[in-house]
Structure formats: C-alpha cells, structure tokens
Design a protein around this motif. Structure first.
Motif, mmCIF file in Angstrom:
data_model
loop_
_atom_site.group_PDB
_atom_site.id
_atom_site.type_symbol
_atom_site.label_atom_id
_atom_site.label_comp_id
_atom_site.label_asym_id
_atom_site.label_seq_id
_atom_site.Cartn_x
_atom_site.Cartn_y
_atom_site.Cartn_z
ATOM 1 N N GLY A 18 15.571 29.248 61.268
ATOM 2 C CA GLY A 18 16.049 27.494 61.402
ATOM 3 C C GLY A 18 16.502 27.458 63.117
ATOM 4 N N GLU A 19 17.393 28.815 63.651
ATOM 5 C CA GLU A 19 18.960 28.579 64.883
ATOM 6 C C GLU A 19 17.567 27.777 65.300
ATOM 7 N N ARG A 108 5.646 25.532 60.432
ATOM 8 C CA ARG A 108 5.974 24.121 59.004
ATOM 9 C C ARG A 108 7.551 24.298 59.795
ATOM 10 N N ARG A 109 8.857 25.847 59.292
ATOM 11 C CA ARG A 109 9.679 26.081 59.833
ATOM 12 C C ARG A 109 9.876 26.495 61.025
ATOM 13 N N GLY A 156 15.089 38.036 72.180
ATOM 14 C CA GLY A 156 15.786 37.991 70.757
ATOM 15 C C GLY A 156 15.268 36.893 69.819
ATOM 16 N N TYR A 157 14.033 36.606 69.797
ATOM 17 C CA TYR A 157 13.193 35.680 69.431
ATOM 18 C C TYR A 157 12.189 36.351 68.934
ATOM 19 N N GLY A 158 11.241 35.673 68.045
ATOM 20 C CA GLY A 158 9.984 36.434 67.916
ATOM 21 C C GLY A 158 8.779 34.908 67.154
ATOM 22 N N GLY A 159 7.394 35.214 67.393
ATOM 23 C CA GLY A 159 6.799 34.770 66.992
ATOM 24 C C GLY A 159 5.734 35.233 66.269
ATOM 25 N N GLY A 191 10.414 31.394 67.128
ATOM 26 C CA GLY A 191 11.960 31.102 66.268
ATOM 27 C C GLY A 191 12.715 32.592 65.649
ATOM 28 N N LYS A 192 13.966 32.413 65.838
ATOM 29 C CA LYS A 192 15.028 33.419 65.669
ATOM 30 C C LYS A 192 14.702 34.005 63.939
ATOM 31 N N PRO A 193 14.195 35.163 64.061
ATOM 32 C CA PRO A 193 13.460 36.470 62.810
ATOM 33 C C PRO A 193 14.271 36.185 61.724
ATOM 34 N N THR A 194 14.430 36.422 60.466
ATOM 35 C CA THR A 194 15.464 36.195 59.715
ATOM 36 C C THR A 194 15.829 37.881 59.921
#
Length: 235
Positions: A18-19, A108-109, A156-159, A191-194
């Motif tokens: 969600g970041e 969506r998220r 540091g993100y992902g897709g 987004g930022k992966p969990t």
C-alpha cells in the motif's frame, strides 16, 4: 543492485504493502526504461499512467473475461489461450468460472497501473504473412516493459505484467481514449511488494539453448568452459 542480481530476482509481484510509488521514482523508472531497443528505433510505445481508483477498478473488471477463460482451460489441463490448440471448454462454463483474486486484485491495490500501448503505424511486422499468430511486433514494446520491471526492482518496488485485459481491447481503448491504431500490449501494476524473493526457479540454460540447430545437443556450462580463444566453443 548488481544488474545480474536484479535480473535473477525480478518476480511477478501481486501483493503490495500500500506504500505509494512517488512520482519522482516512477519518473526515474520510466526515464531509464525508455532506452530499451525497438524496431528501427521508432520508439512506438505510449504509456498511460493510471492512479485513479475508479479507472483501475474498471481495468480489473475488464480483465475478468480473459482470466475466466485462462482459469477454465487450466482446470481441464489445457494450455490457456493457446493459438495452436482450440479450447474445449464450453462458453457457458467459461462465463461461470470464478477467477482467483490474484488475477485482478493487483490492478485494484497497486500504487499505480501502467497501460502500455504500441502504435501499429510504426511496426515492422515481418511475420505478418506466415499464417500464424504474430510475435515479432512485440520486439518493439516488451523490451521496454521488461526495463520498467527491472528498474522498479532496482528501486525497491515490484510489478506484475498482465495481458488479461487485451481481449477487451476495444473497451479499454474507449475507457482510456486510446486510438484504434494503437494496440494494448501490457498492463503493469506497480507498488511496494509485501515480500522479497531472492531465488527464482527457471529452466537451466541447457534446457532452453542448443548447439547449431533446434534439435542440436544442449548448450551446457561444460561447453562454455572449453571455449576457444576467440570466445566460441567446440560442440
């Protein structure tokens, strides 16, 4: 990050913290990704940056029919959407197939969704007369798509790359004011992966590369280690 580390650890991210992905970071990702090669260096790609939640929800809904067929075919052991083997799943079964949340939730998220389009006016589709599904045109768009995912990983993100919305391309074109001469090539949820994955499972080089012919012997590390001074190896 080291380039090879990025290449080995860039995975399909479907769960996000969600970041947000700040615009300064997203711009940097696209600013570097744009150097990807394309046919004739025409750079016939357009990227639509979608943050609006309602639009992303609509894209998720448009992805459902494509995902329904994918899941239905997978359920009976078929290769989903395969152009060589027509599906044996009845249309009524496809329409009632439930789609796992992982297929549409990322749209969506995610912090941001990128809709990547290819301007067909500038594509050299050299395989257009071969009587099969065309693949060559993808060379003008998917290197850039992959660059985006690599750059996102480096930041540091992902897709997650999805094409489930493509069967509904006319409706996507209407939703996003995309002209008819542009094809929807990919949708990326970023987004930022969990979680982090540091080791991916893939086929070995010997399983995907052969010497000299399609049916030639597997290209292995042993072959590479006994290479000649000019960099070639002896099969």
């Amino acid at each position: 990050m080291d380039l090879y580390d990025v290449m080995r650890t860039t995975f399909a991210v479907r769960e996000f913290t969600g970041e947000p992905v700040p615009d300064r970071v997203l711009y940097r990702i696209l600013d570097n990704a744009r150097f990807a090669p394309s046919g004739g260096n025409r750079q016939a790609v357009r990227i639509i940056v979608v943050r609006d939640q309602q639009t992303r929800d609509h894209l998720a809904e448009l992805s459902v029919p494509g995902a329904q067929r994918y899941v239905a075919q997978l359920g009976i052991g078929e290769a989903p959407w395969n152009p060589l083997r027509p599906s044996g799943v009845p249309a009524a079964d496809v329409d009632t197939t439930k789609v796992p949340d992982t297929f549409i939730a990322p749209l969506r998220r995610a912090s941001v969704v990128l809709v990547v389009c290819l301007d067909l006016r500038y594509v050299a589709a050299t395989d257009q007369n071969l009587g099969r599904v065309g693949v060559v045109s993808g060379a003008s768009v998917y290197p850039l798509v992959w660059n985006i995912l690599l750059a996102a990983r480096g930041e540091g993100y992902g897709g997650n790359l999805t094409t489930m919305v493509v069967p509904q391309e006319p409706r996507v074109q209407k939703l996003l004011a995309i002209p008819d001469f542009c094809a929807v090539a990919a949708v990326l949820a970023l987004g930022k992966p969990t979680r982090r994955i540091t080791k991916l499972r893939r086929k070995t080089v010997g399983e995907i590369a052969t010497w000299e012919r399609f049916d030639g012997p597997a290209y292995t590390l042993a072959d590479a280690l006994r290479g000649n001074p000019d960099g070639s190896a002896n099969p």
